[in-house]
Motif scaffolding. Structure first.
Motif, PDB file in Angstrom:
ATOM      1  N   ALA B 262       0.838  -1.213   0.000  1.00 32.13           N
ATOM      2  CA  ALA B 262       0.000   0.000   0.000  1.00 32.13           C
ATOM      3  C   ALA B 262       0.865   1.252   0.000  1.00 32.13           C
ATOM      4  O   ALA B 262       0.570   2.228  -0.700  1.00 32.13           O
ATOM      5  CB  ALA B 262      -0.934  -0.003   1.212  1.00 32.13           C
ATOM      6  N   SER B 266       0.933   3.940  -3.165  1.00 33.33           N
ATOM      7  CA  SER B 266       0.547   5.343  -2.946  1.00 33.33           C
ATOM      8  C   SER B 266       1.683   6.286  -3.304  1.00 33.33           C
ATOM      9  O   SER B 266       1.469   7.314  -3.948  1.00 33.33           O
ATOM     10  CB  SER B 266       0.161   5.571  -1.484  1.00 33.33           C
ATOM     11  N   GLU B 322      -2.579   7.606   5.099  1.00 31.11           N
ATOM     12  CA  GLU B 322      -3.639   6.923   4.351  1.00 31.11           C
ATOM     13  C   GLU B 322      -3.125   5.635   3.717  1.00 31.11           C
ATOM     14  O   GLU B 322      -3.852   4.648   3.612  1.00 31.11           O
ATOM     15  CB  GLU B 322      -4.236   7.866   3.300  1.00 31.11           C
ATOM     16  N   SER B 326      -4.530   2.016   4.424  1.00 28.97           N
ATOM     17  CA  SER B 326      -4.950   1.133   3.339  1.00 28.97           C
ATOM     18  C   SER B 326      -4.339  -0.261   3.509  1.00 28.97           C
ATOM     19  O   SER B 326      -5.005  -1.282   3.283  1.00 28.97           O
ATOM     20  CB  SER B 326      -4.532   1.780   2.013  1.00 28.97           C
ATOM     21  N   SER B 330      -6.528  -3.536   4.211  1.00 32.66           N
ATOM     22  CA  SER B 330      -6.554  -4.648   3.262  1.00 32.66           C
ATOM     23  C   SER B 330      -6.168  -5.953   3.969  1.00 32.66           C
ATOM     24  O   SER B 330      -6.712  -7.011   3.661  1.00 32.66           O
ATOM     25  CB  SER B 330      -5.666  -4.339   2.058  1.00 32.66           C
TER      26      SER B 330
END
Lengths: 348, 343
Positions: B262, B266, B322, B326, B330
């Protein structure tokens, strides 16, 4: 002109598209008005300044010209409202209020509904969008926030098999259009853009000519006049004071180095996004790259990006004709196309 | 033209929907998967159905319990972070045939999203321990606390419980941090750090779980992060044993993989030059004492001038938070799926 209401007594509707930029902000309205301002807001620092300036707040060129007497803010850091600063949030309100005042007409007075589409960087975080929404509360009746490159694509009707590269001041935004509203995977934002060039140029020029005095405003102006990538057309000679005496300097090479510092990241991101498109459509996307944003005015930029595409099979880069208003015009087109029922849902 | 009109109509509708999501505080991608009302509903299930789930799951997991999980309350807390599938495989027979207690099959699958409930966040360093310091003077301890605060908000907004090992600028030993996580009965533990790499042009992210390493770089990094651990020599033997034989390793590795993935996804959107330095095992002191799956994420490099400038920006720290959210979310969803498959 206004779209409905009028004689029936119903409020008239004014739709506007706004491109909120770090450096400049533009607005296009359904009544034909279009304006661009520097994204600066300043408040007089003391009683003397207030008396001299005779205003509570100054915006745009007015603020820049009188900056020595002002608490000057550039509220949109990297295209977003900076967190933790009430003054910056206030500055955004002033900026937007000013933009709207430029396009509103007196004849409608209070009996006018304003629906606005505002463009922000492609990967603007949810929290920033909300801050923007908060800042605009009371200024518009309904608000839609979209990514800047998407607004550009919408305005140009490049909605299928196209890639928009929008190089602004604070951010470089990329958006692949696949015939749908772009998802996170379709978009990229780099924090290297026009401001980054300014920083590089400032560092290069001040380190080479330490005897002279340069300001960041001078650097920015020189960039806007002379920026280029590739081969220089003419020598770039500028003037700056050395112990008070105006002196000429050749900054041709420094300008080239500063402007080209953007290229590796921009080309890499562009190619990476194209590579993620379905294989059968990649050639179509490569042949439909649209370069927009203030920094697309850098001479030779489109050509260099097109050269970079040769490594992956070649393509076509088109530079937009009106980079100042292409984003706000796109926002306006979207605002006009959205049905009234959707605007009602988005009302504040 | 008709096709363009249709595309336009569809795009306008999607743009409006996305804005409505923003107004309603729904994160991108979350809207269809887990609405707030669903979370509220699940909270009701939590109080009604969880006691039964606790009873059944604690029984099923008891053969492979790590030894210390004898207290049923602790077992209930740990149970969610174990996969049902291996339990069945290791038993060699279907789980329900080995028990006279209530089978887990009747459980409402809606209970399962609560399987990962409590997250312990550990902002690295603090107080007199600055961590690494950017050339401009920004210390790691400030960055890690800020990112942890942002991550806490995101997690709480999505129904997770969060416990922080420090909420202010204070010194706290690694041992104490592990103890806090255990006392809080956290389901997972995430220690947040910012890296310093000698080759300053490198911008990379890496995530660690507890385990041995032969990599001299990782050894040096662990030695640096382990300073002020609070462990005595007497602790050392036990520490070594746990490094080499930790039953939580698989789960920790999976959590590390989710978080690293993640983070990388990102950050490459903002910066395509960032390097994925991968998921690695290392003997980090802060991970040793924790009794739940635990990882240490080096979310950025202060040694890189551009990274240092970005880390000074709230929006970039929010992006990191964030991304961490995430990854955790997940991992939690995968757990949920594993339970549904195995249950």
């Amino acid at each position: 002109m206004t779209e409905d209401g009028g004689k029936s007594g119903k409020p008239r509707v004014l739709t506007v598209g706004v491109d909120l930029g770090t450096s400049r902000s533009a607005v296009s309205a359904s009544n034909g008005e279009r304006h661009v301002i520097d994204s600066y807001v300043g408040w007089p620092v003391d009683m003397v300044a207030r008396k001299v300036l005779k205003k509570k707040v100054l915006i745009g060129d007015d603020a820049v010209e009188n900056r020595v007497m002002l608490d000057l803010r550039r509220p949109l850091e990297k295209g977003l409202i900076r967190e933790g600063s009430e003054r910056d949030a206030e500055a955004v309100q002033e900026l937007l209020s000013h933009l709207l005042s430029l396009v509103k007409t007196d004849e409608d007075g209070d009996n006018q509904k304003v629906r606005a589409v505002v463009g922000v960087p492609a990967e603007a975080l949810r929290v920033n969008k909300q801050q923007l929404r908060n800042a605009m509360e009371g200024l518009v009746d309904s608000l839609m926030i979209v990514s800047e490159p998407f607004a550009v694509a919408y305005g140009l009707e490049a909605l299928l098999h196209a890639l928009v590269v929008d190089i602004g001041a604070g951010t470089s935004d990329f958006c692949v259009m696949n015939g749908r509203y772009p998802t996170d995977d379709d978009q990229r934002t780099l924090t290297m853009a026009g401001d980054y060039i300014d920083e590089q140029l400032f560092d290069l020029v001040t380190s080479k000519h330490s005897e002279a005095t340069f300001s960041r405003h001078m650097i920015r102006e020189w960039k806007e006049q002379h920026s280029y990538v590739g081969e220089a057309k003419d020598p770039i000679v500028v003037s700056a004071p050395v112990q008070g005496k105006p002196t000429d300097f050749d900054i041709t090479e420094e300008m080239k180095v500063a402007c080209e510092s953007l290229l590796p990241s921009v080309t890499e991101t562009m190619i990476d996004l194209v590579a993620r498109v379905e294989p059968e459509y990649q050639a179509k996307v490569r042949s439909n790259v649209i370069l927009s944003g203030g920094s697309c005015l850098i001479r030779g930029m489109g050509q260099v990006l097109q050269e970079a595409l040769k490594d992956v099979g070649g393509g076509q880069v088109r530079v937009v004709k009106d980079p100042v208003f292409v984003g706000s015009d796109g926002g306006l087109a979207l605002a006009k196309d959205a049905p009234a029922s959707d605007w009602e849902k988005l009302s504040s | 033209m008709a096709s363009l009109s249709r595309i336009k109509r569809q795009i306008v509708r999607q743009a409006v929907d996305e804005n409505l999501d923003t107004i309603n505080g729904v994160l991108p991608g979350i809207r269809n998967d887990r609405s707030r009302s669903e979370i509220t509903l699940l909270s009701v299930f939590f109080y009604v159905a969880l006691p039964a789930a606790v009873f059944a799951l604690s029984y099923i997991l008891s053969p492979m319990a790590v030894g210390e999980a004898t207290d049923s309350r602790l077992a209930a807390t740990r149970a969610p972070v174990r996969r049902a599938e291996p339990v069945v495989a290791e038993a060699g027979v279907p789980a329900e045939s080995t028990t006279t207690y209530a089978s887990p099959r009747p459980l409402d699958p809606a209970v399962m999203p609560l399987t990962l409930r409590r997250v312990v966040l550990d902002p690295g360093h603090g107080g007199s321990n600055l961590g690494t310091v950017a050339p401009g003077g920004l210390p790691e301890k400030v960055i890690t606390l800020d990112i942890a605060d942002r991550l806490r908000q995101l997690l709480e907004d999505h129904g997770y419980d969060v416990v922080m090992t420090r909420e202010t600028d204070e010194s706290k030993s690694l041992k104490k941090r592990g103890d806090m996580a255990n006392e809080a009965e956290g389901d997972i533990f995430l220690s947040i750090h910012v890296n310093w790499i000698e080759l300053q042009e490198i911008r990379g992210i890496e995530t660690f779980y507890l385990g041995p390493t032969d990599d001299p770089y990782v050894t040096e990094l662990a030695a640096t992060e382990n300073q002020g651990s609070g462990y005595s020599l007497a602790d050392f033997r036990g520490i070594l044993e746990r490094v080499y034989a930790d039953v939580r390793q698989k789960e920790s590795r999976e959590l590390a993989t989710a978080v690293q993935s993640a983070l990388f996804d990102s950050l490459t959107k903002v910066n395509p030059t960032v390097r994925n330095r991968g998921v690695k095992s290392a003997p980090f002191g802060v991970l040793v004492r924790t009794e739940m799956p635990a990882i240490l994420a080096e979310v950025s490099c202060l040694s890189n001038a551009l990274e240092a400038r970005l880390l000074a920006m709230p929006s970039y720290r929010q992006l990191l938070a964030e991304a961490l959210f995430s990854g955790i979310d997940s991992y939690a969803r995968e757990l949920n799926q594993a339970y549904q498959i195995g249950g």
